[in-house]
Design a protein around this motif. Structure first.
Motif, PDB file in Angstrom:
ATOM      1  N   VAL A  15      -9.825  -1.328 -45.282  1.00 32.82           N
ATOM      2  CA  VAL A  15     -11.028  -1.809 -46.316  1.00 32.82           C
ATOM      3  C   VAL A  15     -12.365  -1.306 -45.680  1.00 32.82           C
ATOM      4  O   VAL A  15     -12.673  -1.326 -44.745  1.00 32.82           O
ATOM      5  CB  VAL A  15     -11.071  -3.419 -46.013  1.00 32.82           C
ATOM      6  N   VAL A  16     -12.905  -0.485 -46.521  1.00 34.84           N
ATOM      7  CA  VAL A  16     -14.190   0.383 -46.239  1.00 34.84           C
ATOM      8  C   VAL A  16     -15.213   0.121 -47.093  1.00 34.84           C
ATOM      9  O   VAL A  16     -15.031   0.104 -48.243  1.00 34.84           O
ATOM     10  CB  VAL A  16     -13.676   1.896 -46.318  1.00 34.84           C
ATOM     11  N   SER A  17     -16.550   0.014 -46.501  1.00 35.16           N
ATOM     12  CA  SER A  17     -17.655  -0.075 -47.230  1.00 35.16           C
ATOM     13  C   SER A  17     -18.828  -0.435 -46.376  1.00 35.16           C
ATOM     14  O   SER A  17     -18.834  -0.493 -45.080  1.00 35.16           O
ATOM     15  CB  SER A  17     -17.852  -1.473 -48.272  1.00 35.16           C
ATOM     16  N   ILE A  18     -20.218  -0.194 -46.705  1.00 33.05           N
ATOM     17  CA  ILE A  18     -21.228  -0.949 -45.998  1.00 33.05           C
ATOM     18  C   ILE A  18     -21.004  -2.338 -45.703  1.00 33.05           C
ATOM     19  O   ILE A  18     -20.446  -3.088 -46.631  1.00 33.05           O
ATOM     20  CB  ILE A  18     -22.515  -0.563 -46.698  1.00 33.05           C
ATOM     21  N   GLY A  19     -21.687  -2.704 -44.690  1.00 33.84           N
ATOM     22  CA  GLY A  19     -21.483  -4.259 -44.502  1.00 33.84           C
ATOM     23  C   GLY A  19     -21.863  -5.256 -45.736  1.00 33.84           C
ATOM     24  O   GLY A  19     -22.940  -4.745 -46.413  1.00 33.84           O
ATOM     25  N   ARG A  20     -21.754  -6.648 -45.523  1.00 37.52           N
ATOM     26  CA  ARG A  20     -22.229  -7.399 -46.537  1.00 37.52           C
ATOM     27  C   ARG A  20     -21.655  -7.020 -47.964  1.00 37.52           C
ATOM     28  O   ARG A  20     -22.626  -7.338 -49.116  1.00 37.52           O
ATOM     29  CB  ARG A  20     -23.716  -7.490 -46.352  1.00 37.52           C
ATOM     30  N   SER A  21     -20.556  -6.308 -48.135  1.00 37.14           N
ATOM     31  CA  SER A  21     -20.023  -6.098 -49.444  1.00 37.14           C
ATOM     32  C   SER A  21     -18.929  -6.969 -49.826  1.00 37.14           C
ATOM     33  O   SER A  21     -18.087  -6.101 -50.726  1.00 37.14           O
ATOM     34  CB  SER A  21     -19.800  -4.700 -49.388  1.00 37.14           C
ATOM     35  N   GLY A  22     -18.647  -7.921 -49.182  1.00 36.13           N
ATOM     36  CA  GLY A  22     -17.350  -8.706 -49.422  1.00 36.13           C
ATOM     37  C   GLY A  22     -16.146  -8.249 -48.960  1.00 36.13           C
ATOM     38  O   GLY A  22     -14.863  -8.770 -49.444  1.00 36.13           O
ATOM     39  N   THR A  23     -16.028  -7.311 -48.073  1.00 29.79           N
ATOM     40  CA  THR A  23     -14.797  -6.975 -47.417  1.00 29.79           C
ATOM     41  C   THR A  23     -13.927  -8.048 -46.489  1.00 29.79           C
ATOM     42  O   THR A  23     -12.800  -7.774 -46.625  1.00 29.79           O
ATOM     43  CB  THR A  23     -15.150  -5.714 -46.379  1.00 29.79           C
ATOM     44  N   SER A  24     -14.815  -9.120 -46.107  1.00 29.34           N
ATOM     45  CA  SER A  24     -13.839 -10.092 -45.499  1.00 29.34           C
ATOM     46  C   SER A  24     -13.032 -10.665 -46.354  1.00 29.34           C
ATOM     47  O   SER A  24     -11.820 -10.930 -46.250  1.00 29.34           O
ATOM     48  CB  SER A  24     -14.900 -10.928 -44.620  1.00 29.34           C
ATOM     49  N   LEU A  25     -13.649 -10.878 -47.518  1.00 27.87           N
ATOM     50  CA  LEU A  25     -13.061 -11.666 -48.697  1.00 27.87           C
ATOM     51  C   LEU A  25     -11.669 -10.847 -49.113  1.00 27.87           C
ATOM     52  O   LEU A  25     -10.680 -11.151 -49.437  1.00 27.87           O
ATOM     53  CB  LEU A  25     -13.701 -11.811 -49.869  1.00 27.87           C
ATOM     54  N   ILE A  26     -12.117  -9.548 -49.159  1.00 31.64           N
ATOM     55  CA  ILE A  26     -11.034  -8.654 -49.693  1.00 31.64           C
ATOM     56  C   ILE A  26      -9.864  -8.446 -48.754  1.00 31.64           C
ATOM     57  O   ILE A  26      -8.819  -8.407 -49.092  1.00 31.64           O
ATOM     58  CB  ILE A  26     -11.614  -7.393 -49.984  1.00 31.64           C
ATOM     59  N   ALA A  27     -10.340  -8.414 -47.544  1.00 31.53           N
ATOM     60  CA  ALA A  27      -9.121  -8.241 -46.548  1.00 31.53           C
ATOM     61  C   ALA A  27      -8.456  -9.737 -46.402  1.00 31.53           C
ATOM     62  O   ALA A  27      -7.200  -9.646 -46.427  1.00 31.53           O
ATOM     63  CB  ALA A  27      -9.796  -8.252 -44.957  1.00 31.53           C
ATOM     64  N   LEU A 121     -16.210   2.006 -40.210  1.00 32.96           N
ATOM     65  CA  LEU A 121     -15.006   2.954 -40.762  1.00 32.96           C
ATOM     66  C   LEU A 121     -15.596   3.858 -41.799  1.00 32.96           C
ATOM     67  O   LEU A 121     -15.108   5.073 -42.045  1.00 32.96           O
ATOM     68  CB  LEU A 121     -13.786   2.060 -41.444  1.00 32.96           C
ATOM     69  N   SER A 122     -16.799   3.581 -42.313  1.00 37.58           N
ATOM     70  CA  SER A 122     -17.499   4.365 -43.465  1.00 37.58           C
ATOM     71  C   SER A 122     -17.810   5.760 -42.627  1.00 37.58           C
ATOM     72  O   SER A 122     -17.940   6.840 -43.185  1.00 37.58           O
ATOM     73  CB  SER A 122     -18.663   3.865 -43.912  1.00 37.58           C
ATOM     74  N   ILE A 139     -12.020   0.810 -51.269  1.00 37.58           N
ATOM     75  CA  ILE A 139     -13.414   0.872 -51.000  1.00 37.58           C
ATOM     76  C   ILE A 139     -13.917  -0.124 -51.824  1.00 37.58           C
ATOM     77  O   ILE A 139     -13.793  -0.332 -53.109  1.00 37.58           O
ATOM     78  CB  ILE A 139     -13.678   2.169 -51.529  1.00 37.58           C
ATOM     79  N   ALA A 140     -14.741  -1.000 -51.004  1.00 40.01           N
ATOM     80  CA  ALA A 140     -15.532  -2.221 -52.045  1.00 40.01           C
ATOM     81  C   ALA A 140     -16.968  -1.772 -52.126  1.00 40.01           C
ATOM     82  O   ALA A 140     -17.594  -0.912 -51.341  1.00 40.01           O
ATOM     83  CB  ALA A 140     -15.461  -3.404 -50.862  1.00 40.01           C
ATOM     84  N   ARG A 172     -20.721   9.303 -47.523  1.00 40.09           N
ATOM     85  CA  ARG A 172     -20.035   9.418 -46.588  1.00 40.09           C
ATOM     86  C   ARG A 172     -18.443   9.079 -46.711  1.00 40.09           C
ATOM     87  O   ARG A 172     -17.335   9.602 -46.624  1.00 40.09           O
ATOM     88  CB  ARG A 172     -20.385   9.016 -45.153  1.00 40.09           C
ATOM     89  N   VAL A 173     -18.254   7.643 -47.269  1.00 43.57           N
ATOM     90  CA  VAL A 173     -16.943   7.154 -47.674  1.00 43.57           C
ATOM     91  C   VAL A 173     -16.381   8.099 -48.688  1.00 43.57           C
ATOM     92  O   VAL A 173     -15.298   8.446 -48.494  1.00 43.57           O
ATOM     93  CB  VAL A 173     -17.104   5.699 -48.076  1.00 43.57           C
ATOM     94  N   PHE A 174     -16.977   8.423 -49.681  1.00 42.05           N
ATOM     95  CA  PHE A 174     -16.404   9.162 -50.587  1.00 42.05           C
ATOM     96  C   PHE A 174     -16.121  10.736 -50.386  1.00 42.05           C
ATOM     97  O   PHE A 174     -14.820  11.331 -50.701  1.00 42.05           O
ATOM     98  CB  PHE A 174     -17.131   9.216 -51.998  1.00 42.05           C
ATOM     99  N   ALA A 175     -16.718  11.251 -49.411  1.00 43.48           N
ATOM    100  CA  ALA A 175     -16.655  12.631 -48.937  1.00 43.48           C
ATOM    101  C   ALA A 175     -15.271  12.579 -47.843  1.00 43.48           C
ATOM    102  O   ALA A 175     -14.454  13.287 -48.107  1.00 43.48           O
ATOM    103  CB  ALA A 175     -17.839  13.225 -47.954  1.00 43.48           C
TER     104      ALA A 175
END
Length: 273
Positions: A15-27, A121-122, A139-140, A172-175
């Motif tokens: 699960v990849v993104s900038i922080g504070r983007s809901g990744t903990s909920l998605i995980a 990870l981004s 990617i969130a 960076r994530v999309f590259a």
């Protein structure tokens, strides 16, 4: 088009993104609803007031990501050069890849479905991808104003000091995931109507779940009115000086992921420069 894994094959999900983007909920959803094992809670960084449900982040993986960033001259608020994998000594890259492989062997070898997450990870994806070529990134993304205001509050710094950070992360994530079987998820859509978003992730990952069962589980997990999610109500254009690149990328991600769609690689390259 989704590049979902065939039913029965092993899965390695990030699960990849900038922080504070809901990744903990998605995980948490990936773990509890879709059966992607994020490891033992004892191995995770601890819960706190910012995230009482847990971060689902392996502490050893996070420490390793910090070492990668130190080696490449970056940190969470200062992205390293996007081309650093091509400019670092081969021996350094090989050592980092071997360490990533060792960590995966320690924590994931006996788990057919394993996931890990960390905003770092981004920036460190090239190392992990070399160690784990079958990795599937989720990617969130979330409204830039929600993300940046949350980071600014968490770190007690002016939001203006974070200008351009949201775009730099996703550039960076999309590259780094350009040729990977990635799947892009809107956190705001997840909050407003979680079941179709989660079923889309399930189809992409090749995981069969009962929709009604998933809906019941999600009703217990997704809490849109929790204070840490409330800033998602803010519209995208309320941050003074929001740069056009950030606004354009966010608007395209919203439009392209609506109704289960996914962004086109060619359009992303145009927007990312």
């Amino acid at each position: 088009m989704s590049n979902a894994l065939p039913i029965g094959s092993s899965r390695r999900v990030t699960v990849v993104s900038i922080g504070r983007s809901g990744t903990s909920l998605i995980a948490r959803i990936l773990d509890e609803v879709l059966g992607i094992d994020f490891g033992d809670e004892a191995d995770h960084i601890p819960k706190n007031h910012n995230n009482p449900d847990g971060y689902f982040e392996n502490a050893a993986f996070m420490a390793f990501n910090d070492r990668i960033l130190q080696a490449v001259g970056g940190w969470v608020l200062s992205p390293p050069p996007i081309d650093y994998p091509a400019t670092m000594p081969t021996a350094t890259i090989d050592a980092l890849v071997n360490e990533a492989a060792t960590l995966l062997d320690k924590y994931a070898a006996d788990r057919p479905r394993f996931g890990w997450k960390d905003p770092r990870l981004s920036f460190t994806l090239p190392i992990w991808q070399a160690a784990c070529p079958n990795m599937m990134p989720i990617i969130a993304f979330r409204k830039p104003i929600s993300v940046l205001s949350s980071i600014a509050a968490q770190l007690n710094r002016p939001i203006e000091s974070l200008s351009g950070l949201w775009f730099a992360y996703y550039q960076r994530v999309f590259a780094y995931t350009d040729h990977m079987p990635r799947y892009v998820v809107s956190f705001d859509d997840l909050l407003s109507d979680p079941t179709p978003v989660v079923m889309g992730m399930a189809r992409h990952l090749g995981i069969v779940v009962d929709e009604n069962t998933a809906r019941g589980q999600l009703a217990q997990i997704v809490k849109p009115q929790q204070s840490r999610h409330f800033s998602a109500e803010i519209t995208s254009n309320t941050l003074p000086g929001l740069d056009p690149q950030t606004a354009g990328l966010f608007d395209y991600l919203c439009a392209s992921t609506r109704n289960g769609g996914q962004p086109a690689a060619a359009q992303l390259k145009l927007l990312l420069g």
